[in-house]
Design an enzyme around this catalytic site. Structure first.
Site, short mmCIF file in Angstrom:
data_model
loop_
_atom_site.label_atom_id
_atom_site.label_comp_id
_atom_site.label_asym_id
_atom_site.label_seq_id
_atom_site.Cartn_x
_atom_site.Cartn_y
_atom_site.Cartn_z
N GLY A 65 -8.18 13.80 37.06
CA GLY A 65 -8.10 15.08 36.36
C GLY A 65 -8.99 16.16 36.93
N GLU B 267 -10.57 5.79 31.22
CA GLU B 267 -10.81 6.43 29.92
C GLU B 267 -11.00 5.37 28.83
OE1 GLU B 267 -7.40 8.98 30.23
OE2 GLU B 267 -8.41 10.00 31.89
N SER C 143 -5.69 12.68 40.59
CA SER C 143 -5.31 14.00 41.13
C SER C 143 -4.18 13.96 42.16
CB SER C 143 -6.53 14.73 41.70
OG SER C 143 -7.43 15.01 40.65
N GLU D 256 -8.41 3.84 40.98
CA GLU D 256 -8.56 5.22 40.52
C GLU D 256 -10.05 5.59 40.47
OE1 GLU D 256 -5.03 6.66 38.01
OE2 GLU D 256 -6.32 5.52 36.69
N HIS E 177 -7.83 1.34 32.10
CA HIS E 177 -7.94 2.71 32.60
C HIS E 177 -9.38 3.19 32.36
CE1 HIS E 177 -7.54 7.02 32.97
NE2 HIS E 177 -6.48 6.77 33.71
N ASN F 230 1.31 8.26 34.09
CA ASN F 230 0.46 7.92 32.94
C ASN F 230 0.33 9.18 32.09
OD1 ASN F 230 -1.52 7.22 31.15
ND2 ASN F 230 -3.18 7.16 32.65
N LYS G 31 -1.00 9.51 29.14
CA LYS G 31 -2.20 9.55 28.29
C LYS G 31 -1.79 10.02 26.87
CE LYS G 31 -4.73 10.45 32.45
NZ LYS G 31 -5.96 10.85 33.07
P1 PGA Z 1 -4.63 12.60 37.07
O1 PGA Z 1 -4.78 11.23 36.22
O2 PGA Z 1 -3.43 12.41 37.97
O3 PGA Z 1 -4.41 13.67 36.05
O4 PGA Z 1 -5.88 12.75 37.85
C1 PGA Z 1 -4.56 9.98 36.80
C2 PGA Z 1 -4.86 8.88 35.80
O5 PGA Z 1 -5.80 9.02 35.02
O6 PGA Z 1 -4.18 7.84 35.79
#
Ligand code: PGA
Length: 278
Positions: free
Chosen positions: A200, A125, A238, A194, A123, A38, A40
């Protein structure tokens, strides 16, 4: 001197015996994993081209399915360059509406035109910054399915919800909204668990927490009549080359949704390779 029989010999003997009996037990088969990137709102056109060049011709193991979710403007590059590769790609979001006066939105039909077999929906976000409620997420998933696009539905709890032990209720609520809209067609979706607090942050839940939560999600899905064999649940938050093997070893983990560690081809390829070795 007697020969020492190792695990491979035993597996081969058992497999051969089962074959003679006409039984396909799946014994000795490697687990399958989806390794999904992903991106983003990262990467430029130049960086995307470079990444795809570096991915080209990668020897991807049979038991691994690779997926990449780039920003919309670069989907055309995937359509041009990945036609013959074993890598699927998709969008990071999709409109719930079919077409019309919805400035800024991209419809499922348009994603179909770009050759996308996949899209993310829900997601965290999108849920927290853009007001995507579980009902909206469900409608987006439905719009995708209507155009033969597989939605990867992201669900997850906040740290506060985890700490106050409300996470099961939260996850169930997110899934119930999808089931209310799609019914049994929920089995045509992929699920990405998630935890918001792991995205992140470099912090991941314990393997036990991942295992219990994936088992809980399966329990909810079973109540909808969807058996474990008929739906895949990825873990995201992560994931890195340093922890992917441990997470892959957890029961009920069918793959990974990777943000930060998917932005460099080197690190993404390393994760793909490590997952294939589990
Ligand atoms: P990350 O993001 O691996 O940077 O934690 C995962 C995601 O948001 O899909």
């Amino acid at each position: 001197m007697s020969k020492v029989i190792d695990r491979n010999d035993i597996e081969m003997l058992v497999r051969r015996h089962l074959q003679e009996l006409g039984v396909d037990s799946g014994f000795g088969k490697k687990r399958e994993y989806i390794v999904a990137a992903n991106w983003k709102m990262n990467m430029s056109e130049k960086e995307t081209k470079k990444f795809l060049e570096e991915m080209k011709g990668m020897d991807i193991a049979e038991n691994i399915r690779v997926m990449i979710f780039p920003p919309y403007p670069y989907l055309y590059l995937f359509k041009e360059k990945l036609r013959y590769e074993k890598i699927a790609y998709g969008a990071q979001d999709v409109a719930k509406e079919e077409k019309g006066a919805y400035t800024g939105e991209v419809s499922a039909a348009m994603l179909g035109d770009m050759g996308c077999p996949l899209t993310l929906v829900g997601h965290s976000e999108r849920r927290s910054y853009y007001g995507d409620t579980s009902d909206i997420v469900a409608k987006k998933a439905k719009a995708a399915l209507e155009h033969q696009i597989t939605p990867m539905i992201c669900i997850g709890e906040t740290l506060e919800e985890r700490k106050s032990r409300r996470y099961e209720q939260v996850l169930k609520g997110q899934l119930d909204a999808v089931y209310a809209c799609l019914g049994k067609r929920i089995s045509e979706c992929l699920i990405a668990y998630e935890p918001v607090w792991a995205i992140g942050t470099g912090v991941i839940p314990t393997l036990k927490e991942i295992s219990e939560t994936h088992a809980y999600i399966h329990q909810v899905l079973r109540d909808y009549g969807v058996s474990e064999q008929n739906i895949k649940i990825l873990y995201g938050g992560s994931v890195s080359a340093g922890n992917v093997r441990d997470i892959a070893s957890v029961e009920h983990v069918d793959g990974f949704l990777i943000g930060g560690a998917s932005l460099k081809a080197d690190s993404f390829k390393k994760i793909i390779r490590l997952a294939s070795e589990v």
